[in-house]
Design an enzyme around this catalytic site. Structure first.
Site, PDB file in Angstrom:
ATOM      1  N   THR A   1       0.507  -0.988  -0.288  1.00  0.00           N
ATOM      2  CA  THR A   1      -0.131  -0.174  -0.330  1.00  0.00           C
ATOM      3  C   THR A   1       0.310   1.216   0.023  1.00  0.00           C
ATOM      4  O   THR A   1       2.099   0.654   0.415  1.00  0.00           O
ATOM      5  CB  THR A   1      -0.836   0.178   0.843  1.00  0.00           C
ATOM      6  N   ASN A   2       0.274   2.538  -0.378  1.00  0.00           N
ATOM      7  CA  ASN A   2       0.714   3.264  -0.578  1.00  0.00           C
ATOM      8  C   ASN A   2      -0.126   4.959   0.377  1.00  0.00           C
ATOM      9  O   ASN A   2       0.716   5.234   0.455  1.00  0.00           O
ATOM     10  CB  ASN A   2       0.915   4.366  -2.082  1.00  0.00           C
TER      11      ASN A   2
ATOM     12  N   ASP B   1      -5.909  -5.914   4.511  1.00  0.00           N
ATOM     13  CA  ASP B   1      -7.951  -5.467   3.453  1.00  0.00           C
ATOM     14  C   ASP B   1      -8.330  -5.751   4.743  1.00  0.00           C
ATOM     15  O   ASP B   1      -8.664  -6.354   5.330  1.00  0.00           O
ATOM     16  CB  ASP B   1      -8.013  -7.154   2.300  1.00  0.00           C
ATOM     17  N   SER B   2      -9.727  -4.834   4.956  1.00  0.00           N
ATOM     18  CA  SER B   2     -10.733  -4.586   5.912  1.00  0.00           C
ATOM     19  C   SER B   2     -11.600  -3.311   5.478  1.00  0.00           C
ATOM     20  O   SER B   2     -10.923  -2.830   4.457  1.00  0.00           O
ATOM     21  CB  SER B   2      -9.866  -4.043   6.889  1.00  0.00           C
TER      22      SER B   2
ATOM     23  N   ASP C   1      -2.101   6.572   5.934  1.00  0.00           N
ATOM     24  CA  ASP C   1      -2.505   6.516   7.086  1.00  0.00           C
ATOM     25  C   ASP C   1      -2.460   5.251   7.296  1.00  0.00           C
ATOM     26  O   ASP C   1      -1.540   4.726   9.178  1.00  0.00           O
ATOM     27  CB  ASP C   1      -3.619   6.523   6.972  1.00  0.00           C
TER      28      ASP C   1
ATOM     29  N   ASP D   1     -13.338   5.806  10.737  1.00  0.00           N
ATOM     30  CA  ASP D   1     -12.809   5.848  12.230  1.00  0.00           C
ATOM     31  C   ASP D   1     -14.101   6.651  13.451  1.00  0.00           C
ATOM     32  O   ASP D   1     -14.688   6.883  14.101  1.00  0.00           O
ATOM     33  CB  ASP D   1     -11.974   6.304  12.647  1.00  0.00           C
TER      34      ASP D   1
END
Length: 204
Positions: free
Chosen positions: A7-8, A74-75, A11, A159
């Protein structure tokens, strides 16, 4: 043993680096030219493994497989009242050019269509590791309630709308230390430590 993240996302990179402070970790764009990975899986696990193995293939092409492993996450969030949507589509819930803000807006609209201000929900995270010794994965979960308003300014994604069980505020209102202690991603990363510790001795 070095770890390259599939990933880039700044966060996610920041959160994973904070959790794995004892490891040498790189974002994908620090190791190679970023490239698109089609997430065609039907589950968090399938998509996490697709990303990890794609990055590992790139490491092999660069002849870095004896130095690096690939780790992906992966979420997403699943909302009970919405038939457990958005699920694996959480990152692109509001369309092709989705942003965190547009995704939250769509989630709020979907709740309001049902005349709801809140619903039971849970986060899922699958952590996948691809290495010369094979592919591995773990899962982490966080249960709570999604609400139709945003609270707090610490975090990303959904969030600001998610109140974990046992807390009066949203993830966005928690300090970083508390979030790392309870989040779905942290739980998956904690289990993945067993994988990393087992692999590490073969890379020394």
């Amino acid at each position: 043993m070095k770890i390259v993240l599939a990933t880039n996302n700044k966060d996610k990179v920041k959160e994973i680096k904070a959790f794995y402070d004892g490891y040498e970790i790189y974002a994908l764009n620090e190791i190679c030219e970023p490239f698109e990975i089609d997430e065609t899986g039907s589950s968090f696990k399938e998509n996490a493994l697709i990303k990890a193995t794609a990055v590992y293939a790139k490491l092999c092409a660069l002849k870095l497989e004896n130095e690096f492993i690939a780790l992906s996450d992966d979420s997403g969030i699943s909302v009970e009242a919405l038939g457990f949507a958005p699920g694996i589509y959480s990152a692109r819930y509001s369309g092709k050019d989705a942003t965190d803000a547009s995704n939250r807006k769509k989630l709020t609209c979907e709740l309001h269509k049902l005349r709801l201000k809140k619903s039971g929900a849970f986060y899922t995270a699958c952590i996948a590791v691809a290495s010369k010794f094979g592919n591995f994965s773990t899962h982490g979960f966080m249960y709570g309630t999604v609400i139709d308003e945003e609270r707090g300014d610490n975090g990303f994604g959904y969030d600001f709308m998610f109140m974990p069980d046992g807390f009066d505020g949203t993830i966005g209102q928690l300090d970083v230390k508390t979030k790392l202690a309870i989040s779905h991603r942290s739980k998956g990363l904690e289990l993945a430590k067993y994988i990393l510790n087992s692999l590490e001795k073969y890379y020394k």
